[in-house]
Each structure stands twice: as C-alpha cells, then as structure tokens.
Scaffold this active site. Structure first.
Site, mmCIF file in Angstrom:
data_model
loop_
_atom_site.group_PDB
_atom_site.id
_atom_site.type_symbol
_atom_site.label_atom_id
_atom_site.label_comp_id
_atom_site.label_asym_id
_atom_site.label_seq_id
_atom_site.Cartn_x
_atom_site.Cartn_y
_atom_site.Cartn_z
ATOM 1 C CD GLU B 69 -34.171 62.479 23.269
ATOM 2 O OE1 GLU B 69 -34.951 63.118 24.006
ATOM 3 O OE2 GLU B 69 -34.483 62.103 22.122
ATOM 4 C CG HIS B 138 -33.514 65.529 12.552
ATOM 5 N ND1 HIS B 138 -34.351 66.560 12.216
ATOM 6 C CD2 HIS B 138 -34.242 64.698 13.332
ATOM 7 C CE1 HIS B 138 -35.550 66.362 12.761
ATOM 8 N NE2 HIS B 138 -35.510 65.238 13.442
#
Lengths: 410, 335
Positions: B69, B138
């Site tokens: 990321e 998540h």
C-alpha cells in the site's frame, strides 16, 4: 535428547567507539581503476560482484585511471571543484549562523560534497530528484541561487516555502529538487512513481531517488525496489552510505548483508558501489546509471561509500558515539582535496589558484548571506506573515480555514 | 438533458456499476488518468468495481501492483507530481494504514510544504465499513480519522449519483482526494441518466425532507437513516436526513440549516464514537446553533470494539435502521 544452547541475539558494533584510536590499516579498498566497467545494457547477473567492490577513479597520485575514468575538460573539473568548495563554504557559514542563533537547525555535508555535486552533472533539465538530507550540491551545482537557499534556512520573507519547512528542506521544482521528507524513505517510492509516469506518458525525463544507509531499513526502501524492479522504471536509486545515521552506525541497518548495494541483487536490479569521495567516480557512475534509465533499460541501485565528517545535524554531538579522530582516519580521504590533487596533477590547477578560489567562493557566499540577512533571519527582519500559512493547504481555501484565518486575526 | 432538449435515457445499475462507469469515463475523458492497485486488473478488484476495465483500456492504464500500500500510494503521489491523474485503489480502509505515512505526512503536506510548487492531484478510492462478514481488519470505518487531516478532501458517496459523479470532480481537483465507498452500498440498485456527470463535492445534501428531527450521517448509514425515517413517518414523526457527502471540509451551512429547521438532531456514524466524526459534528452544532436546539444533540455511533465476524455480532456493532429509529423516538419523546 540433545541440549539446546540458550538463545541470544547479535548486536552489531562499530569498529571504534569514543576513546578508541581509529585504525583502518586492516581495511583494504580496491585500487583505483581496478573495477570493470560493463556496458549499460549488461545483464545484472553478470555484475553481481560490483555490489561488493568499490569503483574508484582517482588514485593516490591524483591520476584518473581505469575504465571508469572519463575525459573531462579542465573547465568541467574546475566547475566540480568550485561547486564542492561553494557547498563547503555555504555549510560553514550556515553552521556558524546556527551557532549565532540566526536559525535553529542546520545539517552540513562535510565530507560528502562529491556525491551530490558530481551527480548533478549527469542530469538534464526536467529530471527530478527526490532527495534526502545531504544533497544540496544538486542545487548548488545546478545553479540555484545561494540567497534563496539561505532564505529557506532563515525562514525569512524570501523563503519560497514561506516558513513551512525545517531548515535545509529545500524545494525547487524548476531545479529538479522535489522536497525533503523528515519521514524517511517516503521519497523513494515517490521517485519510482514519478519515473513510472514519465514512462507511461512516453516522456524522456528520469527520476532519481536518494536515501541514507540508515533509512534503507524503512519499508518504503524495499517497496520502492520491488516497484522499480517489477516495472523496470526509469529511475536511479541512490544510497548514500555515510556510515552514521545520527548515532546509529551503518552495521545496524545493514545487518547480515555484505553491503547496502547488495540489497539490489535480490531484486535483479543492476547495482554499483562507488567511492563517494571520488568526484570522478561518482560522475562516471551517475552517467552510467542515468544513461540506463534514459535508454529505457530500467533502474540502477548505487551505493556511495562516504563518511559524514560532521554531526548529523546541529542537534547532536558525534563525540558521544564515535571517536573524534575517526573522520580524519577515514581511508577514502576528502573529496575536495582529492579533486584538487587531480587538477594539479593534470597541470590545470595550483595551490595558489586553490587558495584564491577558496577566497572567491567564500566572498560569494558571504555576499549572498549578507543579501539574505538584509531580508531577515529566523528572529530578525522580514518574516512570512501568519496569513501565509493558511495558503496552499488547499488550492482554494475552504470556508473553515478562511474562518480560522480571520479568527487568528489575519 | 440531451442537445435536442430530451432527457437522456435512464439506466438501471448498481452502486458498483456507477463507480465503474465513473472510472471508465475518467479514463476515456483524460489520458492522464490511470487506475492502480492490488488486483484491480485481471481480477477486477476485490469488490469487482474495475471488472472488464483491463480488457478495455490495457495494462498501462489499469495497473495491477505488488502488494504494498505504501508503495502504490507513494508511486501514485510521484505520478501525480509528474502531471498524471492517478486513481489509486486501496482494497480496504484498514489496509490504507500501511500507507498512512504517504497519505498524511506526504500527500496532504506537499503542496503546503513546497510553498505551492508541487500539487498532488491524486484520487485514492477505498472500501470502508462493515457488513460483509470480514472481521475487524477488513471492516472498520476510519474515514473520520482521515477527515482530521488538513490538506485532504474526504468524500463519502452514499448514492448512485455521487458514486458516478464524485470521481469526476475529485480527479479535476488539484488536491489529494480520498473517496470512501461503503461496502454495504456496492449492491445497491437504482437508476441514473445515461449521461450522468460530475457533482459538486462541497455541499451536504438533504436526502429526505422532514420537520421534526434531523439525522446527520454519511456513507453506508444514509440508506439506514432513510429507512428509519420512513418507519417514523408511519408513526407521525417527520425526519429529515442530511447526507454529509464531504467529510472534509464539512458543509456546516447545510447541517445548521437543517437543525435550525427541526430543532432536534441525531448524528449517526458507523465509526467509533469517542473522538469520532460524530463528536466533531456534534460540537459544531453546539457551537453554532445551540439556541436552535430543543433537545441535546444525540449521537449514535459504532460501539467501541474491533468489528467481529459473524453477522449478528457485526450488526450489533454499528448503527442499523432499527437502532436509528429507536434513537429518534427517544429524542422526540415517542418511546
């Protein structure tokens, strides 16, 4: 059942600590001229050895020798020397200015001048550097005005960043000097991304990422190598190994890896290790690496072996963590003296001319300093208005920020 | 409207389709735009938003990246600095924390710290919220955190129109813009004109007019708030629903106008309560329209636990239509 040893950790230690007498006589460096110069399109597998040696051009007699020695004109050599002298004089004046309270913070390049001054000569207008702390030679060699640099250090009304950055965190889009991040290594992936954009748009400009050896421990260093390797981005990734990250010696970040350059091998990135105190070696390697990028051959990782002769910044005292004599004992010498010796050896320089050049350079720096101080220093003269700090947070100031500016009285 | 004055045909599509159309449209309109992220190409994105785009636009514009990321956000910043208009997809807001340094310390600060020399016209899209049984790592809603950061613009499209139109405006914005797509909205169906275009990203919107109380909310809680309002309508309570749309900057004017009209307000935020966006909205209401209030500002937010996995626990951890309705009843004194 066999008995297991009690588990323990290894803690790397530098060769010398305060109180020790630094002795590098047992350390051998490859002779100048002894390392091969491969073609730029070489298969990285064939030059793995270059990650463990040191490319050197200037020998002990000041001669430029071997396959990495390039023919530079006397004017180019003198320009290199003058750039390094200018950076050194600039540092001396700014360090003194910090001691005088004209700014609160400064970071000098002492001993590392060749790395950025020489590298800049391999760049073209439009290329972009993503630098870290000790690359102001990119600006000086590129002709960025000293006055503007000083205004940034003084955070006065002439500072184009309007007091929004720590001293020495210069930024000039026009001079291909992005900005500096105090969160180390973030610039490395940005450099790769910038160069990817160049490739996606079919442009010819390249990017250069800079990092210190200590910051190679950061995630972004490794992630940048992944991206550069995967996409073969037109970027040069420089690691300046000046042996010390504040008080952390290079072995702490290097761990069991033989060299920082060797980090590139696992990524299949061609990797060079070069004498960072050798202006000619740095320039030759910079040309090789930038040419690879320009020819769309992909990234290159370069480790510059040098020595941070001063403190990390004005906030630390190196004698607390290393011997004072270590920098003098450092076996790769001083970059200014080595290029000077070369110029004298080729008959294009003399002690007298050098003394004169040092004086001229210092006059130039002092004149610039006077000009900058006429605008102001950190605590005197004309300063950026608090009104300015509300600008550039957003391209268009949103209502809440305008209100906060008004509430603050501006 | 078309050039001949007739309305464009209306298309039936999902929120997911609307985001995809927005990306397709951006790629078609502006050659500087490209999409980059984990699994956005061959796989079509883990919420299937970019499905089909690789075949249509090719690998230079739909770029699968290594799983880092920090690197693909950082590379997006670099590409934006070099004149591109990248759309970076982060799989979920929890993963964006791996790029927090790039987002908060870099994208948000560079224009300011460079004295305005460098703009970062970057769009980062990410999924947020619970409701998919994906457990804590998540399912969180951290857009309120990002809304704390000067230099960022934070958008939370809650309708098809915004899912389709906010990206356009965000790409044209010179500042870094983060778009939070709530995972409960992806399957939401509705209609949009075939020629749906850009939308304003500075104003909140009234999703349902009402006069007895206001719900101020955003993202995945908007349909829940509208459903709660419908329930209360059957009980004779007329609830107004304010969709913040932009979490940073906040559109105070629309919020305050609604409070001044209804005199009672419930702030609903799927994110955690303490120090969350609901606290900021509540504070602003108290600062700006305290004397319009007939009741204390009420808040309904996520309970402060890591979001659990099974549906019944997940549902219990964030505001739902029935808990919103219950909170409204309490506020208007109809228990």
């Amino acid at each position: 059942m066999t008995s297991s040893p009690r588990l323990s950790l290894s803690v790397p230690e530098p060769a010398f600590r305060p109180g020790d007498t630094p002795d590098y006589s047992g350390v051998t460096f490859p002779e100048a001229g002894s390392v091969q110069r491969p073609p730029v399109d070489v298969n990285p597998e064939e030059i793995r050895d270059l990650a463990f040696t040191i490319i050197r051009v200037l020998d002990r007699n000041g001669e430029a020798v071997g396959p990495w020695a390039e023919a530079l004109s006397p004017d180019e050599l003198r320009k290199g020397l003058r750039d390094m002298l200018t950076l050194r004089a600039y540092d001396a004046r700014m360090l003194m200015a910090q001691r005088q309270g004209k700014t609160s913070f400064y970071m000098q390049h002492l001993g590392e001048e060749a790395v950025s001054c020489a590298f800049q000569r391999a760049l073209r207008p439009g290329d972009m550097n993503f630098p870290t702390y000790r690359q102001a030679g990119l600006l000086i060699a590129g002709g960025y005005p000293l006055v503007k640099m000083m205004c940034q250090v003084y955070s006065n009304d002439g500072d184009s960043a309007r007091g929004r950055q720590l001293p020495v965190f210069y930024s000039s889009r026009e001079h291909g000097f992005f900005s500096i991040s105090g969160n180390l290594a973030t610039q490395y992936v940005q450099a790769v991304g910038w160069s990817m954009a160049s490739a996606i748009t079919g442009d010819s400009k390249i990017a250069v990422g800079w990092i210190g050896e200590g910051a190679t421990a950061e995630n972004d260093f490794h992630a940048a190598l992944v991206f550069a390797s995967t996409y073969k981005a037109p970027v040069v990734l420089n690691v300046v190994n000046n042996q010390w990250a504040i008080s952390t010696f290079q072995g702490i970040a290097r761990g069991g890896s033989g060299t920082f350059a060797a980090r590139g091998l696992g990524f299949g990135i061609p990797t060079l290790r070069v004498d960072g105190n050798d202006y000619l070696a740095v320039l030759a390697v910079a040309k090789w690496a930038t040419e690879r990028a320009r020819l769309n051959l992909g990234p290159t990782l370069v480790e510059y072996v040098t020595y941070r002769a001063g403190g990390h910044s004005t906030s630390d005292d190196p004698s607390a963590y290393r011997p004072k004599e270590e920098s003098n004992a450092w076996p790769l010498g001083d970059p200014v003296l080595r290029l000077k010796a070369h110029l004298i050896a080729v008959g294009e320089w003399s002690e007298e001319r050098h003394t004169q050049a040092e004086a001229e350079v210092m006059d130039t720096v002092i004149a610039a300093q006077r000009e900058a101080e006429e605008i102001g220093t950190l605590h005197t003269g004309r300063k950026p208005s608090p009104r300015d700090m509300f600008e550039d947070v957003y391209a268009t100031m949103p209502p809440h920020l305008l209100r906060q500016r008004h509430e603050a009285g501006y | 409207m078309n050039g001949d004055g007739t309305a464009a045909p209306r298309l039936r599509l999902t929120y997911r389709d609307a985001v995809r159309e927005a990306i397709r449209d951006a790629l078609t309109r502006d050659e500087r735009v490209f999409l980059m992220g984990e699994d956005v190409g061959r796989y079509g994105g883990c919420y299937a938003v970019s499905k089909g785009l690789l075949a249509e636009f090719g690998e230079d514009r739909i770029r699968d990246t290594p799983l880092s990321e920090s690197a693909f956000v950082g590379a997006g910043i670099g590409a934006a600095l070099n004149g591109m208009r990248p759309i970076v997809e982060v799989m979920t807001v929890n993963f964006s924390l791996l790029a927090l340094d790039q987002i908060v310390n870099n994208a948000a600060t560079i224009p300011h710290m460079s004295g305005g020399q460098f703009a970062v016209p970057l769009v980062i899209r990410m999924a947020t919220g619970s409701g998919r049984q994906l457990a804590a790592q998540h399912s969180h809603s951290l857009e309120g955190w990002y809304a704390h950061i000067p230099g960022l613009k934070i958008l939370a499209p809650a309708t098809l129109e915004d899912a389709r139109g906010m990206l356009w405006t965000a790409i044209e914005d010179p500042n870094p813009v983060l778009i939070f797509e709530n995972v409960q909205l992806y399957d939401m169906e509705g209609e949009l004109p075939a020629d749906a275009g850009p939308v304003d990203i500075t104003r909140a919107a009234i999703r349902r007019e009402g006069k007895h109380a206001s719900v101020v909310t955003f993202g995945g809680s908007v349909p829940k708030a509208v459903a709660a309002a419908e329930t209360l309508a059957g009980e004779g309570v007329d609830v107004e629903v304010v969709d913040l749309r932009s979490l940073r900057p906040l559109d105070d004017a629309t919020i305050m106008a609604s409070v001044a009209k209804t005199h009672r307000v419930l702030v609903v935020d799927e994110g955690w309560r303490s120090g969350g966006l609901s606290a900021e909205v509540s504070a602003r209401i108290n600062e700006q329209v305290f004397y319009e209030l007939d009741a204390p500002v009420a808040r309904l937010a996520g309970v402060e636990v890591p979001i659990p996995y099974p549906k019944h626990l997940e549902d219990a951890s964030v505001p739902q239509a029935d808990t919103i309705a219950a909170a409204l009843r309490e506020m208007v004194g109809r228990r």
